[in-house]
Design a protein around this motif. Structure first.
Motif, mmCIF file in Angstrom:
data_model
loop_
_atom_site.group_PDB
_atom_site.id
_atom_site.type_symbol
_atom_site.label_atom_id
_atom_site.label_comp_id
_atom_site.label_asym_id
_atom_site.label_seq_id
_atom_site.Cartn_x
_atom_site.Cartn_y
_atom_site.Cartn_z
ATOM 1 N N VAL A 46 0.872 -1.184 0.000
ATOM 2 C CA VAL A 46 0.000 0.000 0.000
ATOM 3 C C VAL A 46 0.907 1.233 0.000
ATOM 4 O O VAL A 46 1.759 1.374 0.880
ATOM 5 N N CYS A 47 0.745 2.082 -1.019
ATOM 6 C CA CYS A 47 1.680 3.205 -1.178
ATOM 7 C C CYS A 47 0.986 4.560 -1.072
ATOM 8 O O CYS A 47 -0.115 4.748 -1.602
ATOM 9 N N TYR A 48 1.649 5.481 -0.413
ATOM 10 C CA TYR A 48 1.282 6.892 -0.410
ATOM 11 C C TYR A 48 2.390 7.623 -1.166
ATOM 12 O O TYR A 48 3.446 7.031 -1.443
ATOM 13 N N LEU A 49 2.199 8.905 -1.459
ATOM 14 C CA LEU A 49 3.276 9.619 -2.146
ATOM 15 C C LEU A 49 3.347 11.068 -1.673
ATOM 16 O O LEU A 49 2.520 11.897 -2.063
ATOM 17 N N ARG A 50 4.303 11.328 -0.809
ATOM 18 C CA ARG A 50 4.534 12.704 -0.380
ATOM 19 C C ARG A 50 6.016 13.071 -0.474
ATOM 20 O O ARG A 50 6.370 14.173 -0.824
ATOM 21 N N ASN A 51 6.885 12.106 -0.100
ATOM 22 C CA ASN A 51 8.310 12.459 -0.066
ATOM 23 C C ASN A 51 9.149 11.427 -0.817
ATOM 24 O O ASN A 51 8.621 10.453 -1.367
ATOM 25 N N LEU A 52 10.435 11.686 -0.823
ATOM 26 C CA LEU A 52 11.346 10.846 -1.602
ATOM 27 C C LEU A 52 11.301 9.385 -1.148
ATOM 28 O O LEU A 52 11.334 8.474 -1.985
ATOM 29 N N ALA A 53 11.194 9.166 0.154
ATOM 30 C CA ALA A 53 11.149 7.792 0.663
ATOM 31 C C ALA A 53 9.900 7.088 0.126
ATOM 32 O O ALA A 53 9.956 5.927 -0.312
ATOM 33 N N ASP A 54 8.756 7.803 0.126
ATOM 34 C CA ASP A 54 7.523 7.217 -0.423
ATOM 35 C C ASP A 54 7.702 6.886 -1.901
ATOM 36 O O ASP A 54 7.238 5.841 -2.378
ATOM 37 N N ALA A 55 8.338 7.808 -2.631
ATOM 38 C CA ALA A 55 8.477 7.624 -4.081
ATOM 39 C C ALA A 55 9.386 6.426 -4.387
ATOM 40 O O ALA A 55 9.098 5.632 -5.294
ATOM 41 N N SER A 56 10.450 6.274 -3.601
ATOM 42 C CA SER A 56 11.370 5.140 -3.825
ATOM 43 C C SER A 56 10.631 3.836 -3.548
ATOM 44 O O SER A 56 10.793 2.847 -4.278
ATOM 45 N N ARG A 57 9.822 3.836 -2.523
ATOM 46 C CA ARG A 57 9.064 2.648 -2.168
ATOM 47 C C ARG A 57 8.044 2.324 -3.265
ATOM 48 O O ARG A 57 7.888 1.176 -3.672
ATOM 49 N N LEU A 58 7.382 3.376 -3.753
ATOM 50 C CA LEU A 58 6.400 3.172 -4.827
ATOM 51 C C LEU A 58 7.070 2.546 -6.055
ATOM 52 O O LEU A 58 6.522 1.628 -6.677
ATOM 53 N N VAL A 59 8.251 3.027 -6.394
ATOM 54 C CA VAL A 59 8.980 2.477 -7.546
ATOM 55 C C VAL A 59 9.276 0.990 -7.318
ATOM 56 O O VAL A 59 9.044 0.146 -8.195
ATOM 57 N N ASP A 60 9.741 0.634 -6.135
ATOM 58 C CA ASP A 60 10.043 -0.775 -5.830
ATOM 59 C C ASP A 60 8.788 -1.631 -5.952
ATOM 60 O O ASP A 60 8.820 -2.720 -6.529
ATOM 61 N N VAL A 61 7.683 -1.132 -5.407
ATOM 62 C CA VAL A 61 6.438 -1.917 -5.455
ATOM 63 C C VAL A 61 5.971 -2.055 -6.908
ATOM 64 O O VAL A 61 5.566 -3.142 -7.340
ATOM 65 N N MET A 62 6.079 -0.967 -7.688
ATOM 66 C CA MET A 62 5.667 -1.046 -9.104
ATOM 67 C C MET A 62 6.500 -2.083 -9.843
ATOM 68 O O MET A 62 5.967 -2.874 -10.621
ATOM 69 N N HIS A 63 7.809 -2.088 -9.576
ATOM 70 C CA HIS A 63 8.675 -3.050 -10.267
ATOM 71 C C HIS A 63 8.289 -4.490 -9.948
ATOM 72 O O HIS A 63 8.446 -5.381 -10.776
ATOM 73 N N SER A 64 7.756 -4.702 -8.742
ATOM 74 C CA SER A 64 7.390 -6.082 -8.372
ATOM 75 C C SER A 64 5.996 -6.455 -8.888
ATOM 76 O O SER A 64 5.545 -7.570 -8.684
ATOM 77 N N CYS A 65 5.314 -5.512 -9.546
ATOM 78 C CA CYS A 65 3.914 -5.761 -9.955
ATOM 79 C C CYS A 65 3.690 -5.704 -11.460
ATOM 80 O O CYS A 65 2.538 -5.669 -11.904
ATOM 81 N N THR A 66 4.754 -5.640 -12.258
ATOM 82 C CA THR A 66 4.574 -5.531 -13.708
ATOM 83 C C THR A 66 3.633 -6.635 -14.197
ATOM 84 O O THR A 66 3.784 -7.789 -13.818
ATOM 85 N N GLY A 67 2.653 -6.229 -15.011
ATOM 86 C CA GLY A 67 1.681 -7.197 -15.527
ATOM 87 C C GLY A 67 0.545 -7.475 -14.553
ATOM 88 O O GLY A 67 -0.405 -8.176 -14.892
ATOM 89 N N GLY A 68 0.620 -6.921 -13.356
ATOM 90 C CA GLY A 68 -0.399 -7.176 -12.327
ATOM 91 C C GLY A 68 -1.461 -6.094 -12.270
ATOM 92 O O GLY A 68 -1.608 -5.280 -13.191
#
Ligand code: FAD
Ligand code: NDP
Length: 427
Positions: free
Chosen positions: A141-163
């Motif tokens: 579950v991702c939020y997006l406000r700061n750099l740490a959130d954005a890095s986490r969002l990128v990691d989660v997106m990479h693990s979900c390609t095609g999902g």
């Protein structure tokens, strides 16, 4: 333990970066200015986090988007702050403030005192827990406000390609993150309570254009309902989203963008608060004359709207209120009240729009909505108060901005629709 500075900026986001540059331009001495930020990096252009930073190819990474590149100004790296004798106190949260004593107490136990304080604490993302739903701490579950959130969002997106992703919230974060997820080949269901996306700014007709575009990119819309709960696997990861209307959406990840709250907490009971922000005058000065507030946290009088107090959550306002506060501090005789024209923008896929002013009154749409060359004007009591344009050129954006700045008189809405952009160029 303690240190003393002439000027302290509390918060190290967009406004802090632009304020620092203005301090240097107006001539501070080494050791006079300190910036305290909970974030571990020097001020950066936050808008990059939902745009360049999320690109699947060649994404933007620091130091490329430190302030003040967003306004085509100097890029202020940590080296720049060192060279100008500005103390950056990073990774440090201020946990209390005493405006009478002019001190800030950090979470590390240090007391930092100031002669003049600029509050630039921005805002925090609202959590689903504040609406009675649990589950924000799940790893997907991702939020997006700061750099740490954005890095986490990128990691989660990479693990979900095609999902599958579910995006909750129909505002800016929902709109920009949905576009990013699609680019990462993730199938998105976008859920929000309103009748159409960007309900606070877009008209139904403008929203329909963007929604049709998103549908053509495979995005599924569910409107008029909100999140009720999550289903989780044994590791706590969300596997499905359950909506209030009973629907169940399988999900490999969730992005939540349900608005923000300004970070006023340290100053409640000490400074005047209005419209959810710290109330300032046209010089960004709070109810305590040694304290200024700028950016998302400031509620300031907008001359163009008859000095109505507004809290604007946009980068242009953060940049300009910050510069204005510094000018008022450093050159008080030469600095009057800020005369600000509200400006919002976004870029998604190959689309890009700008808006100036206020979206009240009657609306005249113009242009060709099927080709994506369109816009709208808002007219209140015969005066133009707002203007929107998709895919404009620099001259076109300048022309509509000027029409709003001048609050030109409009007598005939039908003629305005017919004239469209030409109306702004005729002024
Ligand atoms: P912020 O940039 O949020 O900075 C606040 C800083 O204060 C942070 O560093 C925070 O850690 C720090 N802080 C807060 N409390 C404390 C404390 N107690 N102690 C120490 N430090 C503290 N606007 C647009 O107009 N166009 C866009 O395209 C756009 N895109 C955006 C994309 C994203 C992902 C986000 C989140 C926002 C976007 N915005 C955009 C909005 C814009 O970024 C904000 O309006 C702007 O960042 C406000 O600047 P600020 O300095 O007031 O606050
Ligand atoms: P917004 O205020 O733009 O949008 C929040 C959305 O969430 C609205 O559609 C709102 O509906 C909806 N919502 C509110 N409560 C709930 C709920 N309980 N469940 C589901 N939906 C809900 O906030 P964002 O989070 O999108 O953006 C956060 C901040 O980031 C803003 O300050 C924004 O300005 C900034 N930002 C700006 C960008 C830009 O200018 N291009 C880009 C990205 C972020 P309702 O309106 O009915 O309350």
């Amino acid at each position: 333990m303690g240190r003393a500075f002439v000027y302290v900026i509390l918060g190290g986001g967009v406004a802090a970066g632009y304020a620092a540059l203005e301090f240097v331009r107006l001539g501070i001495s080494h050791g006079e200015l300190c910036i305290i930020s909970e974030e571990t990096v020097a001020p950066y252009e936050r808008p990059a986090l939902s745009k360049g930073f999320l690109l699947p190819e060649d994404p933007a990474r620091l130091p490329s988007f430190h302030t003040c590149v967003g306004a085509n100004e100097e890029r202020l790296t940590p080296k720049w702050y060192r060279e100008h004798g500005i103390e950056l106190v990073l990774g440090t949260k201020v946990k209390s403030a005493d405006v009478r004593r002019k001190t800030l107490l950090t979470a590390t136990g240090e007391t930092i005192s100031y002669k003049i304080l600029i509050i630039a604490t921005g805002a925090r993302a609202l959590k689903i827990e504040e609406f009675g739903v649990r589950g924000s701490d799940a790893e997907n579950v991702c939020y997006l406000r700061n750099l740490a959130d954005a890095s986490r969002l990128v990691d989660v997106m990479h693990s979900c390609t095609g999902g599958n992703a579910v995006v909750i919230g129909g505002g800016y974060i929902g709109m920009e993150c949905t576009a990013a997820l699609v680019k990462h080949r993730i199938k998105v269901t976008w859920v929000f309570p309103e009748k159409h996306c960007m309900g606070r700014l877009f008209t139904p007709k403008i929203a329909a254009f963007y929604e049709d575009y998103y549908k053509s990119r495979g995005v599924n819309f569910i409107k008029g309902t909100v999140l009720a709960s999550f289903e989780n696997d044994s590791g706590g990861k969300v596997t499905a989203v359950v909506l209030k209307d009973g629907r169940r959406l399988p999900a490999d990840m969730v992005v939540v963008g349900i608005g923000i709250r300004a970070n006023t907490g340290l100053f409640e009971g000490q400074l005047n608060i209005e419209k959810g922000g710290i109330k300032v005058n046209g010089r960004m000065q709070t109810s305590n004359s040694s304290v200024y507030a700028v950016g998302d946290v400031a509620a300031f009088p907008v001359k163009l709207f008859g000095n109505d107090i507004r809290r604007l959550e946009h980068v242009d306002s953060a940049r300009k209120t910050a510069k204005h506060a510094v000018a008022a501090i450093m050159a008080p005789q030469k600095t009057g009240d800020l005369d600000y024209l509200p400006f919002f923008y976004s870029r998604v896929f190959t689309l890009s729009w700008q808006f100036y002013g206020d979206n009240v009154g009657e609306v005249a749409h113009y242009g060709d909505f099927s080709s994506g060359r369109f816009g709208a004007y808002w007219v209140d009591r015969d005066r133009m108060v707002g203007a929107f344009l998709e895919s404009g050129s620099r001259e076109e954006y300048e022309a509509i901005a000027e029409a709003v700045r001048l609050k030109v008189t409009v007598k005939d809405m039908t003629q305005l629709e017919r004239d469209g952009l030409e109306f702004a160029f005729q002024i």
